[in-house]
Each structure stands twice: as C-alpha cells, then as structure tokens.
Design a protein around this motif. Structure first.
Motif, PDB file in Angstrom:
ATOM      1  N   LEU A 176       0.806  -1.216   0.000  1.00 39.50           N
ATOM      2  CA  LEU A 176       0.000   0.000   0.000  1.00 39.50           C
ATOM      3  C   LEU A 176       0.843   1.272   0.000  1.00 39.50           C
ATOM      4  O   LEU A 176       0.390   2.306  -0.505  1.00 39.50           O
ATOM      5  CB  LEU A 176      -0.923   0.013   1.229  1.00 39.50           C
ATOM      6  N   ALA A 177       2.043   1.227   0.571  1.00 38.93           N
ATOM      7  CA  ALA A 177       2.852   2.441   0.739  1.00 38.93           C
ATOM      8  C   ALA A 177       3.083   3.208  -0.561  1.00 38.93           C
ATOM      9  O   ALA A 177       2.776   4.407  -0.641  1.00 38.93           O
ATOM     10  CB  ALA A 177       4.174   2.101   1.422  1.00 38.93           C
ATOM     11  N   PRO A 178       3.615   2.563  -1.610  1.00 41.08           N
ATOM     12  CA  PRO A 178       3.834   3.341  -2.836  1.00 41.08           C
ATOM     13  C   PRO A 178       2.538   3.811  -3.492  1.00 41.08           C
ATOM     14  O   PRO A 178       2.508   4.858  -4.132  1.00 41.08           O
ATOM     15  CB  PRO A 178       4.594   2.366  -3.741  1.00 41.08           C
ATOM     16  N   VAL A 179       1.463   3.032  -3.317  1.00 44.78           N
ATOM     17  CA  VAL A 179       0.175   3.417  -3.907  1.00 44.78           C
ATOM     18  C   VAL A 179      -0.360   4.674  -3.231  1.00 44.78           C
ATOM     19  O   VAL A 179      -0.798   5.633  -3.891  1.00 44.78           O
ATOM     20  CB  VAL A 179      -0.841   2.263  -3.791  1.00 44.78           C
ATOM     21  N   ALA A 198      -1.360   3.816   5.199  1.00 44.02           N
ATOM     22  CA  ALA A 198      -0.959   2.450   4.825  1.00 44.02           C
ATOM     23  C   ALA A 198      -0.691   1.612   6.066  1.00 44.02           C
ATOM     24  O   ALA A 198      -1.109   0.454   6.157  1.00 44.02           O
ATOM     25  CB  ALA A 198       0.286   2.504   3.930  1.00 44.02           C
ATOM     26  N   SER A 199      -0.006   2.191   7.047  1.00 48.35           N
ATOM     27  CA  SER A 199       0.280   1.464   8.284  1.00 48.35           C
ATOM     28  C   SER A 199      -0.999   1.159   9.052  1.00 48.35           C
ATOM     29  O   SER A 199      -1.168   0.058   9.584  1.00 48.35           O
ATOM     30  CB  SER A 199       1.237   2.276   9.164  1.00 48.35           C
ATOM     31  N   SER A 200      -1.910   2.106   9.119  1.00 48.74           N
ATOM     32  CA  SER A 200      -3.145   1.904   9.874  1.00 48.74           C
ATOM     33  C   SER A 200      -4.003   0.800   9.265  1.00 48.74           C
ATOM     34  O   SER A 200      -4.570  -0.035   9.976  1.00 48.74           O
ATOM     35  CB  SER A 200      -3.938   3.210   9.948  1.00 48.74           C
ATOM     36  N   ILE A 201      -4.099   0.781   7.932  1.00 46.34           N
ATOM     37  CA  ILE A 201      -4.880  -0.269   7.263  1.00 46.34           C
ATOM     38  C   ILE A 201      -4.252  -1.637   7.506  1.00 46.34           C
ATOM     39  O   ILE A 201      -4.936  -2.617   7.824  1.00 46.34           O
ATOM     40  CB  ILE A 201      -4.982   0.014   5.752  1.00 46.34           C
ATOM     41  N   ALA A 202      -2.923  -1.708   7.400  1.00 47.73           N
ATOM     42  CA  ALA A 202      -2.231  -2.983   7.573  1.00 47.73           C
ATOM     43  C   ALA A 202      -2.374  -3.507   8.999  1.00 47.73           C
ATOM     44  O   ALA A 202      -2.617  -4.700   9.213  1.00 47.73           O
ATOM     45  CB  ALA A 202      -0.758  -2.818   7.215  1.00 47.73           C
ATOM     46  N   VAL A 203      -2.236  -2.635   9.990  1.00 48.59           N
ATOM     47  CA  VAL A 203      -2.358  -3.060  11.386  1.00 48.59           C
ATOM     48  C   VAL A 203      -3.782  -3.519  11.688  1.00 48.59           C
ATOM     49  O   VAL A 203      -4.002  -4.488  12.426  1.00 48.59           O
ATOM     50  CB  VAL A 203      -1.933  -1.926  12.335  1.00 48.59           C
ATOM     51  N   LEU A 204      -4.772  -2.842  11.122  1.00 54.21           N
ATOM     52  CA  LEU A 204      -6.160  -3.262  11.312  1.00 54.21           C
ATOM     53  C   LEU A 204      -6.384  -4.672  10.791  1.00 54.21           C
ATOM     54  O   LEU A 204      -6.989  -5.519  11.465  1.00 54.21           O
ATOM     55  CB  LEU A 204      -7.096  -2.286  10.603  1.00 54.21           C
TER      56      LEU A 204
END
Length: 453
Positions: A176-179, A198-204
């Motif tokens: 997600l980061a580059p997007v 990106a970090s928040s979506i991944a941690v969720l």
C-alpha cells in the motif's frame, strides 16, 4: 502450549528467535519502506516522518507495559501448570489494551502538533510530522491488542502464529505504501498522509487476523467475555511487572527527543540523517533482540517451575548467542555502512550524517546486546524495576551532557554519538550487576538442579 522447562535451552532459543526476528524485522522494513518513498518528497518530509516516529517509542512503552506483564505472568502460570490463571491474565490484559488503545488515539491526535513543534527544525517539518501522526495514530492504538495477543502466545512458548500475522500485515503495508504515498496506479498521491494510512490499514487487518486465530484455534488461553471486565487486583499484577519495562521505552523516547532537540540548529538534513540512521540501526539490532525476547519466556517458565539452574543457563547461552550476532553486525556497519543506508535519501548531507551515526554508534552493539538479554531476564523473573533504574541512569548520563553541549558554540554531531556509546556501556555494566543481585535474591531459595539434556 510449548513446555520450555525441558529439553535443550539453546534449541528453544534458536527455535523461537527466528519467528520473533522475522516479525520484528518486517516491521522495521515497513518503516524503512515508508521513509524510502517519503524521501522523494524532500528532507522536511523525511525529518517529519522520522521525528513523528519517535513518538511511537513512547506509545510502544505503554504497549510494553501490557506485553511484558502478560508474558511474565502467563509464563509463570504455565510453569506452575495453572491454566486458569494464565487465561485470566490474558483476558484482563486484553481489556486493559482496549482502554489504552482508545486513550492513545484520542490523546495522540490532540497533542501531535504540539509535540512536533517542540522537536522539528522548521515549519515544513512540523506540518509533515503532524500529518503523518494523525493518519498513523489508529495503527498505534490497534497495536495494543495485537501486542497482548502476541505476548500471550509467547508466554506459552508459541511464536509462529503472531509472526505469520505480522508478516502478512507488513506485506500489505509495503504494497500500500507506494500506492498511497506516491500514487502508483491511481495518480492520487497522499504524501506523508499515505504513509500513515498504509500502516493503519495494515495493522487493522493484522489485528483482525490474530483475533480470528484466538477465536478459532488457540486452546491454552482464549477469549472469555466474562473475564474482560476490569479487576483491579489483576490489573495491579500486570502493571507491577509491566510499568518499569514501559518506563524503559519512555526513556528511549526522551533520549531520542534530546537528540532531535540538539540537532535543531543543524537543520532538517541532519535530523533526517539521524532518523534514517536510527531506523537502520534498529533493524540490525533485531536478531539479538529476538534472541533476548526468546529467552524471557524460557526463564519465566523455569522460574515458575522452580528450576534455578535452567534460569541461569538461559541467561548464559542467550548472552553468548546475542554477543556473537552483535559482533557480526558491528563488522558489517563498520565496513559497509553505505550498503545499509543506500536509497533512503538523495541528499549527500543527509546520507553523510547517517553514515557517521551508524559507524560510531554500532561500536556499542555488544553492550546493547547485554542490555537486551538482561532486560528479558528481569521480565522472566517478574521484576522489571532494575531495568527502569539502569535505563534512567543511561538517560541522565547522556541527556545532561548533550543538553549542556547543545547550548555552547562549536557542538559537533559526533559528540552526541560518543556520549551515547559511553552511556550505553555504563547501562550494560549496571544491568549485569543488578541481574547478579536479582539472581542471588530470587534464585537462591530455589533448590533444583539442571536436568540432563
């Protein structure tokens, strides 16, 4: 549940450390990926994200309060074969995690701007760091629950499920980061906000996966809604063990805050170089930290089972393995620092600061390895107050000279790294002495011999 009171201690350490280090390294890689894509936005963006990330150390301290308390109490319960107590500790920790996560989200969002104005070199850095924090704060809030679930598994000797979930979450973050940061494939570049999102979506997603694991597969400790209601006595047990360890992370936050404050007059490039250098430095410490974290539950279960000899052997062998690993990474940092740092910044001054930092501070890797192992042993014994003491002395012996030097003309950045090495070595010596005293106090009453392996 894995019984760590029998079998080879070295085998237990080496079997538990790789999954731990895999999860930890992927988290560090995720942060570095964010910095890599943010680097294209300029030094102010890199410095802002790096300085904002320092606030994560403070919040990680709060997470460690729960994680360390959970690991210590559950490992002791496992050693005593007391499944009911282990399950109660897990559910009480999970309820406490929910309350802490909510408080973190609200307070962090409210004070993000004020924190950045204290440490940032210019207004552009303040804006970048504040934006990143507002989007990153949900990730920090959610990590309280994942920390407790992973700690509960580690206390029972199981690390693979939480490692798999962490790796999958970080892969999602990296994708997600580059997007979201640069607008790959969408044309909608969110910049530093995209890094936090990106970090928040991944941690969720990771938290949901770990929750499903506990709901469907975990058997030794499990979710019990009736046990989630606050019980002051249980919260006190968890906090008595966890608070000193959490204080250690708060001290790291203050230590890094002092450096950012001292570097303000050197500009955003210097702060960005320090931010990149610390992330890479943290990455190369992960294998030794994973070895230390693997030793904690082993010591805890054997302490709960009353086996003093195996507790001492756990320390000796973990310290030896960690030292060998740290020596290898010291050589790497001394000989090829550019290889480790390449690609994270295009500015020559930023990279120069990062290289000098990495080469000088890597000289204390062996001492830091002893700090890691001693800290984990104190956690296994259920008394983390000595960790807070040694960390506090490290902060005092570092912060006071650096702040004094920062107020005088002619300060060179290298002075801060020299003082860091001295204070870390002092902490290692003090930690070893305090652990020796703790062994005499806590293990002497235990009359047990090391079983044949």
């Amino acid at each position: 549940m894995k019984d760590l009171t029998q079998g080879s201690i070295v085998s237990h350490i080496l079997s538990m450390a790789p999954p731990i280090v895999a999860g930890m390294i992927t988290i560090m890689i995720c942060q570095l990926v964010d910095l890599y894509f943010v680097a294209g936005l300029g030094d102010a963006a890199v410095a802002g994200v790096a300085a904002a990330g320092n606030l994560a150390f403070l919040i990680n301290g709060l997470m460690q309060v729960l994680g360390v308390g959970t690991v210590a109490l559950i490992s002791h319960a496992v050693g005593r074969k007391d499944q009911a107590d282990a399950n109660l500790v897990f559910n009480q920790s999970l309820g406490l995690a929910a309350a802490c996560g909510l408080l973190t989200w609200v307070a962090g969002s409210a004070f993000a701007g004020g924190y950045m104005r204290m440490v940032a070199a210019d207004e552009a850095t303040v804006e970048a760091g504040t934006t990143y924090l507002l989007w990153f704060m949900p990730a920090l809030a959610l990590q309280f629950a994942t920390q407790v679930m992973a700690a509960a598994l580690r206390g029972t000797g199981i690390v693979r499920p939480s490692m798999i979930v962490q790796v999958l979450a970080v892969i999602i973050n990296i994708a997600l980061a580059p997007v979201l940061i640069s607008g790959w494939g969408t044309g909608l570049a969110l910049g530093v906000a995209g890094a936090g999102l990106a970090s928040s979506i991944a941690v969720l997603i990771g938290a949901l996966m770990l929750w499903m694991y506990f709901r469907r597969l975990e058997r030794y400790v499990g979710l019990n809604p009736a046990q989630l209601r606050p019980r002051i006595r249980q919260w006190t047990r968890i906090l008595n063990v966890g608070l000193p360890a959490g204080g250690e992370f708060a001290i790291i936050f203050l230590w890094m805050g002092v450096i950012y404050y001292a570097l303000r007059d050197f500009g955003a490039a210097a702060q960005a170089g320090f931010g990149i250098g610390t992330r890479v430095f943290g990455l190369i410490q992960m294998p030794a930290l994973a070895i230390a974290l693997a030793a904690g539950p082993i010591a805890g279960q054997n302490f709960g089972a009353g086996n003093a000899a195996r507790v001492k052997e756990t320390f000796t062998k973990a310290a030896l393995i960690a030292t060998l690993v740290m020596i290898a990474f010291t050589i790497l940092a001394q000989c090829w620092p550019g290889l480790l740092l390449g690609g994270f910044a295009s500015d020559a001054q930023t990279i120069a600061v990062a290289i000098v930092f990495l080469q000088l501070v890597s000289l204390n890797l062996v001492a830091q390895g002893f700090n890691f192992v001693c800290s984990s042993m104190f956690q296994g014994l259920g008394n983390t107050k000595p960790v807070l003491l040694s960390s506090g002395i490290r902060l005092i012996t570092y912060a006071l000279p650096v702040l004094w030097l920062s107020a005088r003309p002619g300060l060179r950045i290298e002075y801060a790294w020299y003082l860091s090495n001295l204070s870390t070595t002092l902490q290692a010596a003090l930690s070893l002495w305090l652990l020796h005293l703790e062994f005499r106090k806590r293990l002497a009453p235990l009359k047990s011999a090391l079983p044949a392996e």
